[in-house]
Design a protein around this motif. Structure first.
Motif, PDB file in Angstrom:
ATOM      1  N   VAL A  95       7.720  -4.113  -6.754  1.00 39.41           N
ATOM      2  CA  VAL A  95       8.885  -4.690  -7.418  1.00 39.41           C
ATOM      3  C   VAL A  95       8.709  -6.205  -7.437  1.00 39.41           C
ATOM      4  O   VAL A  95       8.443  -6.813  -6.399  1.00 39.41           O
ATOM      5  CB  VAL A  95      10.178  -4.306  -6.665  1.00 39.41           C
ATOM      6  CG1 VAL A  95      11.391  -4.951  -7.309  1.00 39.41           C
ATOM      7  CG2 VAL A  95      10.330  -2.791  -6.601  1.00 39.41           C
ATOM      8  N   THR A  96       8.864  -6.797  -8.620  1.00 37.34           N
ATOM      9  CA  THR A  96       8.672  -8.242  -8.772  1.00 37.34           C
ATOM     10  C   THR A  96       9.927  -8.868  -9.369  1.00 37.34           C
ATOM     11  O   THR A  96      10.494  -8.337 -10.329  1.00 37.34           O
ATOM     12  CB  THR A  96       7.469  -8.548  -9.681  1.00 37.34           C
ATOM     13  OG1 THR A  96       6.313  -7.893  -9.159  1.00 37.34           O
ATOM     14  CG2 THR A  96       7.211 -10.040  -9.781  1.00 37.34           C
ATOM     15  N   TYR A  97      10.320  -9.976  -8.787  1.00 36.48           N
ATOM     16  CA  TYR A  97      11.431 -10.779  -9.308  1.00 36.48           C
ATOM     17  C   TYR A  97      10.950 -12.201  -9.514  1.00 36.48           C
ATOM     18  O   TYR A  97      10.224 -12.749  -8.690  1.00 36.48           O
ATOM     19  CB  TYR A  97      12.594 -10.833  -8.308  1.00 36.48           C
ATOM     20  CG  TYR A  97      13.486  -9.632  -8.315  1.00 36.48           C
ATOM     21  CD1 TYR A  97      14.641  -9.594  -9.090  1.00 36.48           C
ATOM     22  CD2 TYR A  97      13.179  -8.528  -7.528  1.00 36.48           C
ATOM     23  CE1 TYR A  97      15.467  -8.487  -9.085  1.00 36.48           C
ATOM     24  CE2 TYR A  97      14.000  -7.412  -7.515  1.00 36.48           C
ATOM     25  CZ  TYR A  97      15.143  -7.397  -8.289  1.00 36.48           C
ATOM     26  OH  TYR A  97      15.952  -6.299  -8.277  1.00 36.48           O
ATOM     27  N   ASP A  98      11.384 -12.795 -10.610  1.00 40.03           N
ATOM     28  CA  ASP A  98      11.245 -14.232 -10.825  1.00 40.03           C
ATOM     29  C   ASP A  98      12.578 -14.851 -10.410  1.00 40.03           C
ATOM     30  O   ASP A  98      13.623 -14.191 -10.469  1.00 40.03           O
ATOM     31  CB  ASP A  98      10.961 -14.539 -12.292  1.00 40.03           C
ATOM     32  CG  ASP A  98       9.614 -13.995 -12.735  1.00 40.03           C
ATOM     33  OD1 ASP A  98       8.622 -14.199 -12.008  1.00 40.03           O
ATOM     34  OD2 ASP A  98       9.546 -13.353 -13.792  1.00 40.03           O
ATOM     35  N   PHE A  99      12.546 -16.097  -9.995  1.00 38.65           N
ATOM     36  CA  PHE A  99      13.793 -16.758  -9.636  1.00 38.65           C
ATOM     37  C   PHE A  99      13.746 -18.232 -10.028  1.00 38.65           C
ATOM     38  O   PHE A  99      12.678 -18.822 -10.170  1.00 38.65           O
ATOM     39  CB  PHE A  99      14.114 -16.611  -8.138  1.00 38.65           C
ATOM     40  CG  PHE A  99      13.121 -17.228  -7.198  1.00 38.65           C
ATOM     41  CD1 PHE A  99      13.227 -18.556  -6.811  1.00 38.65           C
ATOM     42  CD2 PHE A  99      12.088 -16.470  -6.676  1.00 38.65           C
ATOM     43  CE1 PHE A  99      12.315 -19.120  -5.916  1.00 38.65           C
ATOM     44  CE2 PHE A  99      11.176 -17.015  -5.779  1.00 38.65           C
ATOM     45  CZ  PHE A  99      11.290 -18.339  -5.403  1.00 38.65           C
ATOM     46  N   THR A 100      14.930 -18.787 -10.228  1.00 41.04           N
ATOM     47  CA  THR A 100      15.079 -20.225 -10.433  1.00 41.04           C
ATOM     48  C   THR A 100      16.087 -20.729  -9.404  1.00 41.04           C
ATOM     49  O   THR A 100      17.010 -20.011  -9.019  1.00 41.04           O
ATOM     50  CB  THR A 100      15.585 -20.597 -11.842  1.00 41.04           C
ATOM     51  OG1 THR A 100      16.860 -19.991 -12.048  1.00 41.04           O
ATOM     52  CG2 THR A 100      14.614 -20.133 -12.913  1.00 41.04           C
ATOM     53  N   VAL A 101      15.883 -21.948  -8.976  1.00 39.89           N
ATOM     54  CA  VAL A 101      16.796 -22.596  -8.032  1.00 39.89           C
ATOM     55  C   VAL A 101      17.210 -23.914  -8.660  1.00 39.89           C
ATOM     56  O   VAL A 101      16.358 -24.743  -8.979  1.00 39.89           O
ATOM     57  CB  VAL A 101      16.103 -22.864  -6.674  1.00 39.89           C
ATOM     58  CG1 VAL A 101      17.076 -23.529  -5.706  1.00 39.89           C
ATOM     59  CG2 VAL A 101      15.521 -21.590  -6.090  1.00 39.89           C
ATOM     60  N   GLU A 102      18.494 -24.093  -8.859  1.00 39.70           N
ATOM     61  CA  GLU A 102      19.030 -25.361  -9.352  1.00 39.70           C
ATOM     62  C   GLU A 102      19.842 -25.985  -8.224  1.00 39.70           C
ATOM     63  O   GLU A 102      20.790 -25.383  -7.732  1.00 39.70           O
ATOM     64  CB  GLU A 102      19.906 -25.131 -10.572  1.00 39.70           C
ATOM     65  CG  GLU A 102      19.093 -24.726 -11.789  1.00 39.70           C
ATOM     66  CD  GLU A 102      19.941 -24.639 -13.039  1.00 39.70           C
ATOM     67  OE1 GLU A 102      20.797 -25.527 -13.239  1.00 39.70           O
ATOM     68  OE2 GLU A 102      19.732 -23.686 -13.794  1.00 39.70           O
ATOM     69  N   VAL A 103      19.449 -27.179  -7.826  1.00 34.95           N
ATOM     70  CA  VAL A 103      20.151 -27.880  -6.755  1.00 34.95           C
ATOM     71  C   VAL A 103      21.237 -28.738  -7.394  1.00 34.95           C
ATOM     72  O   VAL A 103      20.962 -29.547  -8.271  1.00 34.95           O
ATOM     73  CB  VAL A 103      19.187 -28.743  -5.914  1.00 34.95           C
ATOM     74  CG1 VAL A 103      19.921 -29.389  -4.752  1.00 34.95           C
ATOM     75  CG2 VAL A 103      18.014 -27.904  -5.423  1.00 34.95           C
ATOM     76  N   THR A 104      22.475 -28.527  -6.945  1.00 35.65           N
ATOM     77  CA  THR A 104      23.615 -29.226  -7.548  1.00 35.65           C
ATOM     78  C   THR A 104      24.274 -30.221  -6.599  1.00 35.65           C
ATOM     79  O   THR A 104      25.164 -30.953  -7.018  1.00 35.65           O
ATOM     80  CB  THR A 104      24.675 -28.212  -8.026  1.00 35.65           C
ATOM     81  OG1 THR A 104      25.133 -27.449  -6.906  1.00 35.65           O
ATOM     82  CG2 THR A 104      24.099 -27.296  -9.096  1.00 35.65           C
ATOM     83  N   GLN A 105      23.854 -30.227  -5.331  1.00 41.08           N
ATOM     84  CA  GLN A 105      24.450 -31.134  -4.344  1.00 41.08           C
ATOM     85  C   GLN A 105      23.359 -31.710  -3.451  1.00 41.08           C
ATOM     86  O   GLN A 105      22.278 -31.149  -3.328  1.00 41.08           O
ATOM     87  CB  GLN A 105      25.447 -30.383  -3.446  1.00 41.08           C
ATOM     88  CG  GLN A 105      26.621 -29.782  -4.153  1.00 41.08           C
ATOM     89  CD  GLN A 105      27.486 -28.963  -3.187  1.00 41.08           C
ATOM     90  OE1 GLN A 105      27.350 -29.045  -1.979  1.00 41.08           O
ATOM     91  NE2 GLN A 105      28.376 -28.164  -3.751  1.00 41.08           N
TER      92      GLN A 105
END
Length: 142
Positions: free
Chosen positions: A29-39
């Motif tokens: 099972v493969t997932y891509d992810f994004t992380v957006e830092v807002t603080q």
């Protein structure tokens, strides 16, 4: 009272049903992810990555941790640099994928020196998951 052969057939049928309810083969099972830092000091930064694990390790009951020894692999781009699971500061004990009742809660992956911090899903760290098409190829039965 049931005759012995009917009870045996009922038991065998129930057993076969339980066996068939489980996947016949493990599926990566493969997932891509994004992380957006807002603080904080990294506000406005965006990071991407992916992780992969074998679903045969998942029981889908309670809290589970899947680690490198279980086949977890991780790739993450952080400030233009690519990192794998081997870059985790506590490798091979970490990284770990944490699941609750089979649902992904967080990826514990840390590449910075110093104290380990759980950043996944914390305020100011918006994480989005994107499952890849995880359908296994059919075997060639020619």
């Amino acid at each position: 009272m049931m005759p012995n052969n009917i009870a045996a057939i009922a038991t065998l049928t129930s057993t076969l049903f339980v066996i068939q309810a489980r996947p016949i083969q493990a599926v990566p099972v493969t997932y891509d992810f994004t992380v957006e830092v807002t603080q904080g000091s990294l506000a406005g930064k965006r990071f991407t990555g992916s992780f992969r694990y074998d679903n045969k390790k998942v029981r889908e009951v309670g809290t589970e941790e899947i680690g490198v020894a279980d086949g977890l692999t991780v790739n993450m781009t952080f400030f233009g640099q690519d990192y794998t699971e081997k870059a985790d500061t506590d490798y091979p004990k970490y990284p770990q994928l944490i699941l609750e009742d089979g649902l992904i809660q967080r990826l514990d992956f840390w590449i910075e020196p110093g104290e380990r911090v759980v950043w996944w899903g914390q305020p100011g760290w918006k994480v989005e998951l994107f499952p890849r098409d995880n359908v296994p190829a059919l075997p060639d039965c020619r």
